[in-house]
Design a protein around this motif. Structure first.
Motif, short mmCIF file in Angstrom:
data_model
loop_
_atom_site.label_atom_id
_atom_site.label_comp_id
_atom_site.label_asym_id
_atom_site.label_seq_id
_atom_site.Cartn_x
_atom_site.Cartn_y
_atom_site.Cartn_z
N ALA A 142 0.81 -1.42 -0.08
CA ALA A 142 -0.02 0.02 -0.05
C ALA A 142 0.92 1.14 0.03
CB ALA A 142 -0.86 0.29 1.12
N TRP A 191 -10.79 2.57 -1.86
CA TRP A 191 -9.84 3.68 -1.66
C TRP A 191 -9.92 4.61 -3.24
CZ3 TRP A 191 -4.98 3.85 -4.57
CH2 TRP A 191 -4.23 5.05 -4.19
N ARG A 237 -3.27 7.79 -6.64
CA ARG A 237 -4.55 7.50 -6.77
C ARG A 237 -5.04 7.77 -8.07
NH1 ARG A 237 -8.71 8.18 -1.85
NH2 ARG A 237 -7.94 10.43 -1.92
N SER A 283 -10.08 -3.44 -0.97
CA SER A 283 -9.88 -2.27 -0.27
C SER A 283 -9.21 -1.21 -1.22
CB SER A 283 -8.88 -2.31 0.66
OG SER A 283 -9.11 -3.30 1.79
N VAL A 284 -8.62 -1.62 -2.08
CA VAL A 284 -8.18 -0.56 -3.45
C VAL A 284 -9.50 -0.04 -4.07
CG1 VAL A 284 -7.12 -0.40 -5.66
CG2 VAL A 284 -5.79 -1.78 -3.75
N PHE A 308 0.86 2.30 -3.79
CA PHE A 308 -0.53 2.90 -4.10
C PHE A 308 -0.34 4.35 -3.74
CE2 PHE A 308 -1.25 -1.56 -4.63
CZ PHE A 308 -2.30 -1.54 -5.31
N GLU A 309 -0.07 4.62 -2.48
CA GLU A 309 -0.37 5.85 -1.57
C GLU A 309 0.50 6.90 -2.74
OE1 GLU A 309 -2.15 6.66 0.48
OE2 GLU A 309 -2.56 5.04 1.46
N LEU A 334 -4.90 4.00 2.51
CA LEU A 334 -5.29 2.52 1.69
C LEU A 334 -5.19 1.44 3.13
CD1 LEU A 334 -6.34 0.61 -0.13
CD2 LEU A 334 -3.60 0.55 -1.14
#
Lengths: 188, 188
Positions: free
Chosen positions: B91, B162, B99, B158-159, B95-96, B171
């Motif tokens: 995450a 998010w 987005r 969860s993604v 990911f962070e 996330l």
């Protein structure tokens, strides 16, 4: 050859499974399947879009059926109870008594990248249908998605265990054990 | 044009994402991508096997990395702690802060059947790698498979949450909430 072939579909499926196992999926043609079954290619294409679909056609209706089952379960039934009832029904009607056929089926799917992809699509379609069924009951979308994915996980992992053993354990008992294992691991 | 293009890969990826979004994945050619990026097709094929892989190449190493991470976690670490640590790392590093790009990426994948299949394969490869990592630690195969599938479920669901929100929730916080929801549902 009689015009009416009540068992044509089953004969084609049996012939295809045999040939896929004997000579491989890629090397097997539709005419070879119909010859083995003693039927015409015209009959084949009345039942199946192509040779790949011989392996998947029986399950084409399952996602819509699962969605309906989830959406229409009696009010007040817990999501987990709905999942377990659905998995029990699936295990009893689609798996019990067919272990050798399903083992042969999985072995064929494992040999071909296109078939493995189709199998992944099947799982994803099943999860999406269960999720939509729970959303239709008013479940929060995240919870609906988690439950749907977890139900396909329980089924898939348990079928693998069931296919790898030769004892008389019922598939549904294996599913219940898998759920207990998952709970214990997530609560650790 | 300078021979050494330190950012060629990133420029090609950015150009491809833009074009896929503007004119669709199917209609976008490799020459159109290289023209937009101001680079040659020769350079393109030094980085990517085809236009589909522009969308997936960055993650090619992830399964092997995940397997190693799981297999080599300190002895005595609980399986759940290993999963959570792995998801936290994923995450934070992948990911962070990205987005909008990932949202754009998912929207493109959703438009094309071949891309959706590739995405399913990616998830399956990730789950297989995590499972193999746990088996290498000596975990029972059923438990290893359940954990592996559940970890990809937690990540994937969860993604989605998010990407659908615009607030500042991390996330990883969403992943922890999803785990709590799953536990509560399975214990009901």
């Amino acid at each position: 050859m009689a015009r009416w072939q009540p068992d044509a579909r089953e004969r084609l499926q049996q012939a295809a499974l045999e040939l896929f196992a004997e000579q491989g999926f890629a090397a097997t043609t539709v005419p070879a399947i119909t010859e083995r079954a003693g039927l015409t290619t015209r009959t084949f294409f009345r039942h199946f879009a192509d040779k790949r679909e011989v392996l998947f056609a029986d399950e084409a209706e399952l996602p819509a059926y699962a969605e309906q089952l989830v959406a229409q379960a009696p009010a007040g039934t817990s999501p987990l109870a709905i999942i377990l009832e659905g998995l029990r029904g699936l295990a009893e009607t689609r798996f019990e008594g067919r272990r050798d056929t399903i083992r042969q089926w999985r072995a064929i799917v494992a040999t071909d990248a296109g078939l493995r992809e189709r199998e992944l699509q099947k799982r994803a379609a099943m999860a999406a249908a269960v999720r939509d069924g729970f959303r239709a009951r008013g479940l929060d979308p995240t919870r609906a998605a988690l439950l749907a994915e977890t139900s396909t996980t329980l089924m898939y992992v348990s079928v693998t265990v069931w296919l790898e053993t030769d004892d008389d354990r019922k598939l549904y008992d294996i599913i219940e054990t898998a759920l207990a294992t998952l709970r214990a691991t997530l609560d650790a």
